[in-house]
Design a protein around this motif. Structure first.
Motif, PDB file in Angstrom:
ATOM      1  N   GLU A  79      40.252  39.165  29.856  1.00  0.00           N
ATOM      2  CA  GLU A  79      40.313  39.842  30.602  1.00  0.00           C
ATOM      3  C   GLU A  79      40.234  39.636  32.425  1.00  0.00           C
ATOM      4  O   GLU A  79      41.487  39.397  33.018  1.00  0.00           O
ATOM      5  N   LYS A  80      39.439  38.783  32.742  1.00  0.00           N
ATOM      6  CA  LYS A  80      39.435  38.957  34.443  1.00  0.00           C
ATOM      7  C   LYS A  80      40.466  37.284  34.958  1.00  0.00           C
ATOM      8  O   LYS A  80      41.257  37.633  35.376  1.00  0.00           O
ATOM      9  N   GLN A  81      40.000  36.284  33.766  1.00  0.00           N
ATOM     10  CA  GLN A  81      41.101  35.316  33.963  1.00  0.00           C
ATOM     11  C   GLN A  81      42.851  35.803  33.684  1.00  0.00           C
ATOM     12  O   GLN A  81      43.674  34.747  34.817  1.00  0.00           O
ATOM     13  N   PHE A  82      42.635  36.813  32.963  1.00  0.00           N
ATOM     14  CA  PHE A  82      44.588  37.213  32.383  1.00  0.00           C
ATOM     15  C   PHE A  82      44.880  38.626  34.145  1.00  0.00           C
ATOM     16  O   PHE A  82      46.221  38.480  34.207  1.00  0.00           O
ATOM     17  N   ARG A  83      43.923  38.744  34.266  1.00  0.00           N
ATOM     18  CA  ARG A  83      44.502  39.432  35.648  1.00  0.00           C
ATOM     19  C   ARG A  83      44.755  38.890  37.474  1.00  0.00           C
ATOM     20  O   ARG A  83      44.877  38.694  37.466  1.00  0.00           O
ATOM     21  N   SER A  84      43.689  37.519  36.975  1.00  0.00           N
ATOM     22  CA  SER A  84      44.232  36.237  38.519  1.00  0.00           C
ATOM     23  C   SER A  84      45.852  36.117  37.851  1.00  0.00           C
ATOM     24  O   SER A  84      46.586  35.991  38.634  1.00  0.00           O
ATOM     25  N   LEU A  85      45.629  35.763  36.472  1.00  0.00           N
ATOM     26  CA  LEU A  85      47.112  34.922  36.064  1.00  0.00           C
ATOM     27  C   LEU A  85      48.082  36.584  36.391  1.00  0.00           C
ATOM     28  O   LEU A  85      49.678  36.116  37.137  1.00  0.00           O
ATOM     29  N   ARG A  86      48.188  37.369  36.478  1.00  0.00           N
ATOM     30  CA  ARG A  86      49.091  38.915  37.065  1.00  0.00           C
ATOM     31  C   ARG A  86      48.863  38.379  38.474  1.00  0.00           C
ATOM     32  O   ARG A  86      50.416  39.261  38.941  1.00  0.00           O
TER      33      ARG A  86
END
Length: 416
Positions: A79-86
């Protein structure tokens, strides 16, 4: 993803809730709709794929580790990487959908028993839906937008069905099928787009085969093709980046539970369990197939690992997995090692796991009680045998051997 696209959520939710531990436990038994055409065609010449994150190889390279972490239940890292994408794409549906998918896999291992993630899950899928709608409104040929609309609504329908929110689930199901029709025009562009059609093809045949009373309703729907659906699932499983693991999960379950091809499901289950060793859902399904195929050494190894990870509180290792693993260990202690005290202990742990999350309608709960009843009768502990046999008589199918055995024992020992 498209489990509920055909006839509303109730039917397919029931179909998918058939417990795997009762489907083919051979060894353990010792103890107003419009017609919608869905065709596989190449992407239309008018499609402009510029800016599609779904097809962006750099994004895939960036998110490879995140996807691995997601399915290995390293939720925080993923989720840390998904939030970075967001942060970089705040108005694109992909990051919200991936965050929703991560939340989905927090719910899955509990057999949908836990509701603590429901609000978060629905919020992510609703946001993905909102931004996907904006994409297709700006460009009617943005099939990436239709993909996320179909996927987000499909997942939304599934969880609403599990929660018996039938109206919401039905609305989401209809939307998902409508968007699936549109996104399928891009099937030739990426295996990601093929996933929905693969499930549609399989279940369009599966439903009338298993629920013949619904055949008149299905006249309004296009014909499916189960073998084509399975072939398409294999294509997605082998080539999909975002949908590849989901396709493997469906393929594994369909081959074992519905096609009765456990040997064919085994390599998929083994591959998932070995690639994602901290995924409790994959581990318990792999242990089930090992048990079914009498690979007891591997079943024991995986079962012990599951119980150890439950004991240390690892994420995604819940009572459902404990129910599987403790039953397998009880059976092995009883029949392989002849260690009856340990067998009793594991069977009792299985019962505790099952009762802790309400999974007491049969399956391992029934088998554990039946085996404990036999062991108690062997030891002439009649009160204990009665207690266990009463559970079997209450839970077992009245046509089953377990039910007949329990009723016969209770009748014979009615004055004991």
């Amino acid at each position: 993803m498209v489990l509920l696209f055909l006839l509303g959520p109730l039917l397919l939710a029931q179909a998918q809730k058939t417990p795997a531990d009762t489907a083919r436990l051979r060894v353990g038994e010792v103890g107003g709709t419009r017609t919608i055409a869905i065709d596989t065609v190449n992407v239309l010449p008018t499609a402009d794929t510029k800016g599609w994150l779904l097809l962006d190889k750099d994004i895939q390279l960036e998110l490879d580790g995140a996807v691995q972490n997601l399915y290995n239940f390293k939720y925080d890292k993923a989720e840390k990487q998904f939030r970075s994408l967001r942060r970089r794409y705040p108005h694109h549906p992909m990051p919200y959908f991936l965050l929703g998918l991560s939340t989905w896999w927090k719910i899955m291992p509990t057999n949908f028993d836990s509701k603590q993630y429901d609000k978060t899950f629905f919020a992510y899928m609703d946001t993905a839906n909102t931004y996907a709608e904006r994409l297709v409104k700006a460009d009617p040929h943005n099939y990436e937008g239709y993909f996320f609309l179909s996927a987000a609504n499909g997942f939304d329908a599934r969880l609403n069905a599990e929660r018996h929110n039938w109206r919401k689930a039905t609305v989401s199901s209809k939307r998902a099928l409508n968007y699936l029709q549109k996104s399928s025009e891009a099937n030739g562009l990426s295996p990601e787009f093929l996933f929905g059609e693969a499930l549609f093809n399989y279940y369009a045949v599966w439903i009338p085969d298993n629920y013949p009373l619904l055949k008149p309703v299905l006249l309004f729907f296009p014909k499916g093709n189960k073998q084509l659906g399975l072939s398409q699932l294999r294509t997605v499983a082998n080539n999909g980046f975002y949908t590849g693991v989901e396709a493997k999960v469906f393929l594994m379950k369909l081959l074992h539970n519905d096609e009765h091809q456990t040997a064919a499901a085994m390599p998929i289950a083994r591959g998932l369990a070995l690639k994602y060793p901290d995924n409790g859902y994959f581990a318990r399904f792999y242990a089930l197939l090992c048990f079914d195929q009498a690979d007891f050494a591997e079943c024991e190894r995986v079962s012990k690992d599951i119980l150890t990870k439950i004991n240390v509180g690892m994420p995604g290792y819940e009572a459902s997995s404990g129910r599987y693993a403790s039953y397998f260990m009880g059976y092995l202690m009883q029949y392989k090692y002849r260690d009856l005290p340990k067998a009793k202990d594991y069977y009792q742990r299985c019962i505790v796991f099952a009762e802790s999350n309400g999974e007491t309608d049969g399956g391992f709960y029934l088998f554990a009680n039946a085996n404990l009843a036999r062991l108690a009768d062997r030891d002439r502990d009649l009160p204990a045998a009665r207690r266990y046999y009463e559970v079997v008589a209450d839970k077992a199918d009245h046509k089953s051997d377990q039910y007949k055995e329990a009723k016969a024992w209770l009748k014979k020992n009615s004055k004991a």
